[in-house]
Design an enzyme around this catalytic site. Sequence first.
Site: not given
Length: 319
Positions: A98, A298
């Site tokens: 991320d 994610h």
Amino acid sequence: MRRRAVEANGLTFSVLEAGEGPLVLLLHGFPELAISWRAQIEALAEAGYRAVAPDMRGYGLSAAPEDRDAYSILNLVGDVVGLANACGAETCTVVGHDWGAAVAWHCALLRPDLFTKVAGLSVPFQPRRAAGPPTKIMAALSKRAGLGDLYIQRFQAPDAHAPFDADPEAALRKCFYGYDGATPPEARSTGFVPEGLALLDTIPDEAPRPPWMSADHLAEYADAFGRTGFRPAFDWYRNIDRNWALTSAFQDKRIEVPALFLAGEADPVRLYAQGAEAELDQWVPNLRGKVIVPGAGHWLQQERPDEVNAALLDFLKRA
């Protein structure tokens, strides 16, 4: 696995580490902590590496400067350089997820002499676009998508972190649920926020913890953000246009060191980063692999630790 304090780049960082051997730095993203890398720290240590995962600047037990401008990409890369130096490494591998991936890519871009291998999870390298600052490009993307503003645009507001601070446990649970691969597609976040709503409004209040997250694990996150608040983490986002201005000298520069990219097939980030993902091998010509994990979302290193560990160890061995 042990936790200790490390002085680097003029700040104190809290790190989790284990193992002896070549250094691998593991950089978390939003809204995570060093604890997101526990499975990788263990696997890397067992394989003969020294794995070090910091709570990044503004997170957890690490220092959190008050000045918003202290969270630029140059500050963040400087932190990782300082951590590598504090660990006594002349060269090392940097791995990020991320926001940590964005930092890792820039570590390899700016200091290839020190960061001789790089792996990015979920977020591909996004080169500086001469067309203008990121929020301008995001506004055009949002208009084309017709789904509202990209959440990053909303995060620019000075008070955008307030709903997160109001109930850290609920905010974190919603974020983890909204971007998880096990979440039904119709309930998963798109990253776009309709007018009149905030990001957290787009995720059901009854959102449960993802299957991989125990109650104790969520409590670790909630306790940490309950202490620090979310303002420092949001300041990373509030510097993205400033980052564009600060990195003008590196326009069109490529990442030349051996690299690896991993993403979950169902990661909502791919909805708005697909262009950068498609162009990745143009900007990272020594890309050794692009691994898309079926069904994953994610939170890749926590959702699918075995697949991530196998890919990282294979990359380290071959690169």
